[in-house]
Design a protein around this motif. Structure first.
Motif, PDB file in Angstrom:
ATOM      1  N   ARG A 177       3.044  -8.158  -1.860  1.00 59.36           N
ATOM      2  CA  ARG A 177       1.855  -7.585  -1.891  1.00 59.36           C
ATOM      3  C   ARG A 177       1.766  -6.037  -2.377  1.00 59.36           C
ATOM      4  O   ARG A 177       3.088  -5.729  -2.386  1.00 59.36           O
ATOM      5  N   VAL A 178       1.045  -5.219  -2.478  1.00 62.41           N
ATOM      6  CA  VAL A 178       0.934  -3.939  -2.843  1.00 62.41           C
ATOM      7  C   VAL A 178      -0.056  -3.293  -1.809  1.00 62.41           C
ATOM      8  O   VAL A 178      -0.948  -3.677  -1.794  1.00 62.41           O
ATOM      9  N   GLU A 179       0.651  -2.224  -1.528  1.00 61.02           N
ATOM     10  CA  GLU A 179      -0.098  -1.379  -0.333  1.00 61.02           C
ATOM     11  C   GLU A 179      -0.174   0.253  -0.869  1.00 61.02           C
ATOM     12  O   GLU A 179       0.664   0.709  -1.422  1.00 61.02           O
ATOM     13  N   GLN A 184       0.987  13.184   1.779  1.00 63.95           N
ATOM     14  CA  GLN A 184       1.136  12.402   0.616  1.00 63.95           C
ATOM     15  C   GLN A 184       0.942  10.847   0.587  1.00 63.95           C
ATOM     16  O   GLN A 184       0.914  10.110   1.744  1.00 63.95           O
ATOM     17  N   TYR A 185       0.356  10.186  -0.772  1.00 65.03           N
ATOM     18  CA  TYR A 185       0.285   8.979  -0.394  1.00 65.03           C
ATOM     19  C   TYR A 185       1.180   8.114  -1.463  1.00 65.03           C
ATOM     20  O   TYR A 185       1.273   8.716  -2.515  1.00 65.03           O
ATOM     21  N   TRP A 186       1.390   6.982  -1.201  1.00 63.91           N
ATOM     22  CA  TRP A 186       2.259   6.145  -1.843  1.00 63.91           C
ATOM     23  C   TRP A 186       1.838   4.943  -2.199  1.00 63.91           C
ATOM     24  O   TRP A 186       1.209   4.447  -1.376  1.00 63.91           O
ATOM     25  N   LEU A 187       2.162   4.369  -3.288  1.00 61.56           N
ATOM     26  CA  LEU A 187       1.848   3.089  -3.699  1.00 61.56           C
ATOM     27  C   LEU A 187       3.010   2.298  -3.378  1.00 61.56           C
ATOM     28  O   LEU A 187       4.260   2.660  -4.043  1.00 61.56           O
ATOM     29  N   VAL A 188       3.213   1.323  -2.494  1.00 58.33           N
ATOM     30  CA  VAL A 188       4.392   0.445  -2.190  1.00 58.33           C
ATOM     31  C   VAL A 188       4.135  -1.005  -2.328  1.00 58.33           C
ATOM     32  O   VAL A 188       3.036  -1.547  -2.357  1.00 58.33           O
ATOM     33  N   LEU A 189       5.414  -1.158  -3.005  1.00 57.06           N
ATOM     34  CA  LEU A 189       5.579  -2.669  -3.563  1.00 57.06           C
ATOM     35  C   LEU A 189       6.275  -3.279  -2.580  1.00 57.06           C
ATOM     36  O   LEU A 189       7.459  -3.021  -2.184  1.00 57.06           O
ATOM     37  N   ARG A 190       5.908  -4.543  -1.850  1.00 59.94           N
ATOM     38  CA  ARG A 190       6.472  -5.404  -0.755  1.00 59.94           C
ATOM     39  C   ARG A 190       6.976  -6.722  -1.472  1.00 59.94           C
ATOM     40  O   ARG A 190       6.340  -7.376  -2.244  1.00 59.94           O
ATOM     41  N   THR A 191       8.220  -6.960  -1.487  1.00 57.86           N
ATOM     42  CA  THR A 191       8.995  -8.142  -1.978  1.00 57.86           C
ATOM     43  C   THR A 191       9.492  -8.759  -0.585  1.00 57.86           C
ATOM     44  O   THR A 191       9.460  -8.154   0.529  1.00 57.86           O
ATOM     45  N   ARG A 192       9.973 -10.132  -0.749  1.00 59.31           N
ATOM     46  CA  ARG A 192      10.763 -10.723   0.361  1.00 59.31           C
ATOM     47  C   ARG A 192      11.774  -9.919   1.067  1.00 59.31           C
ATOM     48  O   ARG A 192      11.910  -9.814   2.257  1.00 59.31           O
ATOM     49  N   GLY A 193      12.573  -9.420   0.069  1.00 54.27           N
ATOM     50  CA  GLY A 193      13.433  -8.580   0.655  1.00 54.27           C
ATOM     51  C   GLY A 193      13.491  -7.104   0.992  1.00 54.27           C
ATOM     52  O   GLY A 193      14.270  -6.540   1.589  1.00 54.27           O
ATOM     53  N   LEU A 253      -5.600   2.533  -7.470  1.00 51.94           N
ATOM     54  CA  LEU A 253      -4.488   1.736  -8.142  1.00 51.94           C
ATOM     55  C   LEU A 253      -3.858   0.608  -7.625  1.00 51.94           C
ATOM     56  O   LEU A 253      -3.628  -0.478  -8.017  1.00 51.94           O
ATOM     57  N   ALA A 254      -3.649   0.610  -6.103  1.00 55.10           N
ATOM     58  CA  ALA A 254      -3.382  -0.466  -5.225  1.00 55.10           C
ATOM     59  C   ALA A 254      -4.458  -1.464  -5.383  1.00 55.10           C
ATOM     60  O   ALA A 254      -3.921  -2.783  -5.389  1.00 55.10           O
ATOM     61  N   GLN A 255      -5.432  -1.105  -5.441  1.00 61.63           N
ATOM     62  CA  GLN A 255      -6.653  -2.258  -5.714  1.00 61.63           C
ATOM     63  C   GLN A 255      -6.548  -2.961  -7.014  1.00 61.63           C
ATOM     64  O   GLN A 255      -6.812  -4.259  -7.209  1.00 61.63           O
ATOM     65  N   GLY A 256      -6.563  -2.155  -8.110  1.00 58.44           N
ATOM     66  CA  GLY A 256      -6.220  -2.698  -9.568  1.00 58.44           C
ATOM     67  C   GLY A 256      -5.091  -3.649  -9.525  1.00 58.44           C
ATOM     68  O   GLY A 256      -5.012  -4.706 -10.082  1.00 58.44           O
ATOM     69  N   VAL A 257      -3.692  -3.200  -9.072  1.00 63.63           N
ATOM     70  CA  VAL A 257      -2.705  -4.020  -9.101  1.00 63.63           C
ATOM     71  C   VAL A 257      -2.853  -5.386  -8.189  1.00 63.63           C
ATOM     72  O   VAL A 257      -2.453  -6.528  -8.616  1.00 63.63           O
ATOM     73  N   THR A 258      -3.614  -5.200  -7.042  1.00 66.03           N
ATOM     74  CA  THR A 258      -3.808  -6.427  -6.327  1.00 66.03           C
ATOM     75  C   THR A 258      -4.637  -7.352  -6.946  1.00 66.03           C
ATOM     76  O   THR A 258      -4.254  -8.657  -6.829  1.00 66.03           O
ATOM     77  N   GLU A 259      -5.596  -7.009  -7.596  1.00 71.20           N
ATOM     78  CA  GLU A 259      -6.582  -7.813  -8.241  1.00 71.20           C
ATOM     79  C   GLU A 259      -5.605  -8.557  -9.535  1.00 71.20           C
ATOM     80  O   GLU A 259      -5.815  -9.696  -9.722  1.00 71.20           O
ATOM     81  N   ALA A 260      -4.828  -7.842 -10.120  1.00 72.44           N
ATOM     82  CA  ALA A 260      -4.052  -8.270 -11.139  1.00 72.44           C
ATOM     83  C   ALA A 260      -3.126  -9.299 -10.670  1.00 72.44           C
ATOM     84  O   ALA A 260      -2.978 -10.487 -11.443  1.00 72.44           O
TER      85      ALA A 260
END
Length: 152
Positions: free
Chosen positions: A44-46, A111-120, A137-144
């Motif tokens: 997910r992206v947050e 500050q606001y960060w776009l965070v990318l979550r992976t399994r690790g 940006l987070a919503q756009g990436v999540t929709e993609a």
């Protein structure tokens, strides 16, 4: 001419689903912060919020004005006072600390960060001071990602 059909890899070319501010989402991968992840690794992206740390600045400001200034002034008028140059230097240092703390408090921003979550891991990939920008940006990436998942 051959009647063979194209390979599955050739029919599923990598298409761009989203691209903005250094973040790229294609049908195969997500690229952000100078690094690429296969979509199957992205959970997910947050958008997260980080407040500035002002407590250390407040402590420095308080200590320099409440403790530093009276201590220096008391030492200056004592009978066994050292030469005036030492106290002037101490007052100058105290003023730098106090005004530096005030400047730090005035310039402190959320500050606001776009965070990318992976399994690790979780990786902060983009920083902004604009919460709406990071949220969009987070919503756009999540929709993609949502669009690309059935193809994975």
């Amino acid at each position: 001419m051959s009647g063979a059909s194209p390979s599955p890899a050739a029919t599923q070319a990598e298409n761009t689903l989203f691209q903005e501010d250094g973040v790229l989402v294609t049908t195969e991968r997500l690229v952000a912060g100078g690094r690429a992840w296969p979509l199957r690794e992205v959970l997910r992206v947050e958008a997260i919020h980080q407040s500035p740390r002002v407590v250390p600045l407040l402590i420095l400001l308080g200590a320099s004005t409440v403790l530093g200034l009276p201590s220096i002034m008391t030492a200056m008028v004592a009978r066994d006072a050292l030469g005036p140059g030492i106290y002037e230097a101490a007052l100058g240092c105290m003023a730098v600390v106090a005004f530096g703390s005030i400047a730090g408090l005035l310039l402190a921003q959320d500050q606001y960060w776009l965070v990318l979550r992976t399994r690790g891991s979780a990786r902060r990939v983009l920083l902004s001071r604009d919460p709406e920008h990071i949220s969009r940006l987070a919503q756009g990436v999540t929709e993609a990602l949502r669009v690309a998942r059935p193809r994975s």
